[in-house]
Structure formats: C-alpha cells, structure tokens
Design a protein around this motif. Structure first.
Motif, PDB file in Angstrom:
ATOM      1  N   MET A 270      -5.316  47.919  48.467  1.00 58.67           N
ATOM      2  CA  MET A 270      -4.146  47.495  47.725  1.00 58.67           C
ATOM      3  C   MET A 270      -2.906  47.449  48.603  1.00 58.67           C
ATOM      4  O   MET A 270      -2.013  46.665  48.376  1.00 58.67           O
ATOM      5  N   ASP A 271      -2.868  48.315  49.599  1.00 63.26           N
ATOM      6  CA  ASP A 271      -1.695  48.358  50.462  1.00 63.26           C
ATOM      7  C   ASP A 271      -1.595  47.138  51.377  1.00 63.26           C
ATOM      8  O   ASP A 271      -0.503  46.778  51.803  1.00 63.26           O
TER       9      ASP A 271
ATOM     10  N   ASP B 249      11.110  51.362  47.928  1.00 55.91           N
ATOM     11  CA  ASP B 249      11.015  50.126  47.137  1.00 55.91           C
ATOM     12  C   ASP B 249       9.592  49.905  46.636  1.00 55.91           C
ATOM     13  O   ASP B 249       9.379  49.554  45.478  1.00 55.91           O
ATOM     14  N   GLY B 250       8.624  50.100  47.498  1.00 55.59           N
ATOM     15  CA  GLY B 250       7.227  49.944  47.093  1.00 55.59           C
ATOM     16  C   GLY B 250       6.838  50.919  46.006  1.00 55.59           C
ATOM     17  O   GLY B 250       6.143  50.562  45.052  1.00 55.59           O
ATOM     18  N   LEU B 251       7.277  52.165  46.147  1.00 57.66           N
ATOM     19  CA  LEU B 251       6.994  53.179  45.134  1.00 57.66           C
ATOM     20  C   LEU B 251       7.627  52.809  43.798  1.00 57.66           C
ATOM     21  O   LEU B 251       6.970  52.857  42.753  1.00 57.66           O
TER      22      LEU B 251
ATOM     23  N   ALA C  56      -1.415  53.628  36.654  1.00 58.15           N
ATOM     24  CA  ALA C  56      -0.835  54.970  36.760  1.00 58.15           C
ATOM     25  C   ALA C  56      -1.469  55.742  37.913  1.00 58.15           C
ATOM     26  O   ALA C  56      -0.769  56.426  38.674  1.00 58.15           O
ATOM     27  N   LEU C  57      -2.773  55.622  38.062  1.00 52.31           N
ATOM     28  CA  LEU C  57      -3.441  56.316  39.162  1.00 52.31           C
ATOM     29  C   LEU C  57      -3.024  55.762  40.519  1.00 52.31           C
ATOM     30  O   LEU C  57      -2.864  56.517  41.486  1.00 52.31           O
TER      31      LEU C  57
ATOM     32  N   THR D 151       0.236  56.655  45.316  1.00 52.20           N
ATOM     33  CA  THR D 151       1.347  56.264  46.179  1.00 52.20           C
ATOM     34  C   THR D 151       2.288  57.445  46.415  1.00 52.20           C
ATOM     35  O   THR D 151       2.852  57.593  47.490  1.00 52.20           O
ATOM     36  N   LEU D 152       2.411  58.303  45.411  1.00 49.18           N
ATOM     37  CA  LEU D 152       3.277  59.475  45.520  1.00 49.18           C
ATOM     38  C   LEU D 152       2.660  60.598  46.335  1.00 49.18           C
ATOM     39  O   LEU D 152       3.377  61.377  46.962  1.00 49.18           O
ATOM     40  N   THR D 153       1.339  60.708  46.276  1.00 56.94           N
ATOM     41  CA  THR D 153       0.684  61.827  46.954  1.00 56.94           C
ATOM     42  C   THR D 153      -0.703  61.425  47.449  1.00 56.94           C
ATOM     43  O   THR D 153      -1.440  60.774  46.710  1.00 56.94           O
ATOM     44  N   PRO D 154      -1.043  61.821  48.657  1.00 56.13           N
ATOM     45  CA  PRO D 154      -2.395  61.531  49.136  1.00 56.13           C
ATOM     46  C   PRO D 154      -3.453  62.356  48.403  1.00 56.13           C
ATOM     47  O   PRO D 154      -4.629  62.023  48.446  1.00 56.13           O
TER      48      PRO D 154
END
Length: 97
Positions: free
Chosen positions: A1-2, A11-13, A61-62, A67-70
């Motif tokens: 996806m990245d 911005d991406g987040l 959501a997942l 994106t927030l946490t590995p």
C-alpha cells in the motif's frame, strides 16, 4: 500500500485517517440504500453491500493503525482485551478506552 502513496509523513497519516471517515460514510450510504430511505432513489443497496462496506471500514482502520505503529497487531490485541474485560466486568465499570 505504501508504494502508491503520494503523501508521506504527517500528511500521509492524516489522509489515511480521513479515509476512514469516507468509508464510514459509504456504510451510511449503503444502509440508507438498503432501507430505501431516500425517496428519490428507493432501494439501491443490499445488506450484503452494508456488510462489505463495514469490512472496508475495518480494513481502513487497521491500515491507519499500522501507519501509526509498526506493532499494530499488539496494540489492537491489547485494546481488544481491555474492551473484552470491561464488557465482562458489567455496566458499572465506565473507564475510558
């Protein structure tokens, strides 16, 4: 996806989180369509459409969480355990999530 992302960093987040709102709106649109609540359009969706849109919300959501946490799986599992514990404790326990 990245690989296909146009925006990185904050911005991406933010855009991934905003995408969640878009998906929730699609659930609402499907419910309205499944129940025929728009008199101009009538019944335009099925309950299968609603289920599909709900799945899209979960996936989105997942992705935002990842994106927030590995360690999204651990964060989600821990949160789910807290919610389950709170639910099993009864209605008297109103701690925030």
């Amino acid at each position: 996806m990245d690989a296909g992302r146009v925006h990185d960093g904050l911005d991406g987040l933010l855009l991934r989180v905003l995408k969640l709102s878009e998906e929730v709106g699609e659930v609402a649109q499907a419910v309205i369509g499944a129940t025929g609540q728009n008199p101009r359009k009538g019944v335009t969706h099925t309950w299968d459409d609603v289920r599909s849109e709900l799945c899209d919300v979960i996936i989105t959501a997942l992705v935002a969480l990842r994106t927030l946490t590995p360690d999204a799986q651990a964060v989600f599992t821990a949160h789910l355990a807290r919610v389950a514990e709170r639910s099993l404790c009864g209605a008297g326990d109103h701690r925030s999530t």
